[in-house]
Design a protein around this motif. Structure first.
Motif, PDB file in Angstrom:
ATOM      1  N   HIS A 166      -7.565   7.604   2.127  1.00 48.61           N
ATOM      2  CA  HIS A 166      -8.322   6.554   2.820  1.00 48.61           C
ATOM      3  C   HIS A 166      -9.814   6.913   2.917  1.00 48.61           C
ATOM      4  O   HIS A 166     -10.670   6.045   2.740  1.00 48.61           O
ATOM      5  CB  HIS A 166      -7.715   6.288   4.204  1.00 48.61           C
ATOM      6  N   GLU A 223      -3.990   7.891  14.824  1.00 46.75           N
ATOM      7  CA  GLU A 223      -3.497   6.733  14.072  1.00 46.75           C
ATOM      8  C   GLU A 223      -3.682   5.419  14.838  1.00 46.75           C
ATOM      9  O   GLU A 223      -3.852   4.363  14.231  1.00 46.75           O
ATOM     10  CB  GLU A 223      -2.024   6.934  13.694  1.00 46.75           C
ATOM     11  N   HIS A 233       1.855   4.822   9.920  1.00 50.40           N
ATOM     12  CA  HIS A 233       1.486   6.176  10.372  1.00 50.40           C
ATOM     13  C   HIS A 233       1.705   6.308  11.879  1.00 50.40           C
ATOM     14  O   HIS A 233       2.154   7.350  12.356  1.00 50.40           O
ATOM     15  CB  HIS A 233       0.019   6.482  10.039  1.00 50.40           C
ATOM     16  N   GLU A 259      -1.466   2.130   8.125  1.00 49.33           N
ATOM     17  CA  GLU A 259      -1.742   2.811   9.402  1.00 49.33           C
ATOM     18  C   GLU A 259      -0.686   2.493  10.461  1.00 49.33           C
ATOM     19  O   GLU A 259      -0.336   3.354  11.267  1.00 49.33           O
ATOM     20  CB  GLU A 259      -3.136   2.436   9.926  1.00 49.33           C
ATOM     21  N   THR A 299      -7.263   4.480  13.805  1.00 52.59           N
ATOM     22  CA  THR A 299      -7.404   3.928  12.449  1.00 52.59           C
ATOM     23  C   THR A 299      -6.744   2.550  12.399  1.00 52.59           C
ATOM     24  O   THR A 299      -7.342   1.595  11.896  1.00 52.59           O
ATOM     25  CB  THR A 299      -6.819   4.890  11.386  1.00 52.59           C
TER      26      THR A 299
HETATM   27 MN   MN3 Z   1      -3.535   7.222   8.943  1.00 52.53          MN
END
Ligand code: MN3
Length: 308
Positions: free
Chosen positions: A190, A36, A73, A70, A39
Motif C-alpha cells: 500500500h 488498521e 485487516h 483494510e 487506514t
Molecule cells: Mn492494512
C-alpha cells in the motif's frame, strides 16, 4: 456497497499459550495512531468523498479497492487479539457450565495490561490501542485534495510499517508474528501504491525513499512465504468486476521494489484465497457465550437443520 466473505485474508496459526499482554501489544496495530482502524477510516471516507471520480478513475479505484482490504485487516488483527487473549482452545470446554466460580478463576486478569479486555470484552478485540485508549475520528484525514490525501496515505502506511516492526519485536507467539508478517508485506504494497499514485500525478519518484523504516521485508522470517508467492507485487480489486483501472497506477510496467523479489506489479481481480476463521471456543466461567449454553446450542442446531 460491500460483500462479506466468511474467511480471513490468511489463516492464523493457533496460539501456543494464553498471553493477554501480547494481545494488548497487537491492539496497537488495530486501534493505534497508524493501526488498521486508521487506514480503513481514511480510505473509506476518502473514497466516499472523492470528487470527479469518473475523470480520476485509476486514483479513485486504488483508494476504493484498498479500503476493502483494510476492512479485512481490521478483521485479521481482531481475530489475532482474541486468539492471544483466549489461548489454545480446550475442545468441549464450552459445552457445560463454568463450575464453581468462587475460587477466583480469573485472578490473573486484574493484573494484565488491558484489564478491560477481559472485564468488558471477554478477551475480544475493540478499536483501542495497546494502552486501551480509544481510536477516534481524529485519526481520519479526508481533505478533498487528491495529492494531500495520497500524501497522507503514504505517511500513514509508512507509520503503520514502523509500528508493525516494533510490535513484531515485542511478540514471540506464532499467532502474533503471523499477523505482523502478513501485514508488513501488505502494508508495504500500500505504501508503494500510494507512492506510485503520487508519482503519476506529480512526476516525483517518491517510491525511491521506500522502504520506510529502511529495513528490507526479506529480513523478517514471517514475511518470506508471502514474498515467495508474490504478494508484494499484487493488489486485489476486492470486487467481482469493478476497480480494475487501478492497473494504470499499479502495473503499467512498474516493478517490485529493489530489495524485494523481482517481478512486475499486477492487479488481481477479486480477493485472495484466504483462510479459515478460528472457531474461538467459549469460556463458560466468563459467561461467554454463557454459563450453561447447552440449550442455546440445541436451539441453534435445530435452526441450522431447518435452514437446509
Ligand atoms: Mn492494512
Amino acid at each position: 456497497m460491500f460483500l462479506r466473505v466468511d474467511k480471513l485474508q490468511v489463516e492464523l496459526p493457533a496460539p501456543t499459550k494464553q498471553d493477554p499482554n501480547a494481545g494488548a501489544a497487537l491492539q496497537e496495530l488495530l486501534g493505534g495512531k497508524y493501526g488498521e482502524m486508521s487506514t480503513l477510516g481514511n480510505y473509506l471516507f476518502q473514497s466516499f468523498n472523492f470528487r470527479s471520480k469518473s475523470k480520476l478513475r485509476p486514483f479513485y479505484s486504488l483508494v476504493a479497492a484498498i479500503t476493502a482490504e483494510e476492512l479485512g485487516h481490521v478483521e485479521l488483527v481482531s481475530n489475532g487479539v482474541a486468539m492471544l487473549n483466549n489461548g489454545p482452545d480446550t475442545p468441549g470446554a464450552d459445552e457445560g457450565d463454568g463450575g464453581d466460580i468462587s475460587g477466583t478463576p480469573f485472578a490473573t486478569m486484574k493484573d494484565i495490561r488491558s484489564a478491560a479486555s477481559f472485564f468488558s470484552h471477554a478477551g475480544g478485540a475493540v478499536p483501542v490501542n495497546s494502552n486501551s485508549m480509544s481510536w477516534n475520528v481524529d485519526m481520519v484525514t479526508t481533505t478533498g485534495n487528491v495529492v494531500m490525501d495520497l500524501l497522507h496515505n503514504f505517511h500513514l502506511e509508512c507509520g503503520a510499517r514502523l509500528h508493525k516492526l516494533r510490535v513484531y519485536e515485542t511478540v514471540s507467539d506464532p499467532t502474533a508474528r503471523e499477523v505482523c508478517g502478513y501485514l508488513l508485506v501488505r502494508g508495504s504494497v500500500h505504501a508503494h501504491a500510494y507512492a506510485l499514485a503520487l508519482k503519476k500525478i506529480t512526476g516525483v519518484d517518491i517510491e525511491k525513499m521506500l522502504p520506510v523504516p529502511n529495513i528490507p521485508t526479506g529480513n523478517i522470517p514471517e514475511c518470506q512465504k508471502y514474498l515467495a508467492e508474490g504478494s508484494h507485487r499484487r493488489l486485489y480489486t476486492f470486487s467481482p468486476s469493478d476497480y480494475k483501472d487501478m492497473a494504470g497506477v499499479w502495473g503499467n510496467g512498474e516493478m517490485a521494489l529493489p530489495d524485494d523479489p523481482p517481478g512486475e506489479l499486477e492487479v488481481v481481480d477479486g480477493m485472495p484465497d484466504g483462510g479459515k476463521i478460528h472457531d474461538l471456543t467459549g469460556i463458560p466461567s466468563a459467561f461467554a457465550p454463557d454459563y450453561a449454553p447447552e440449550e442455546m446450542y440445541e436451539i441453534a442446531t435445530k435452526l441450522w437443520k431447518a435452514s437446509r
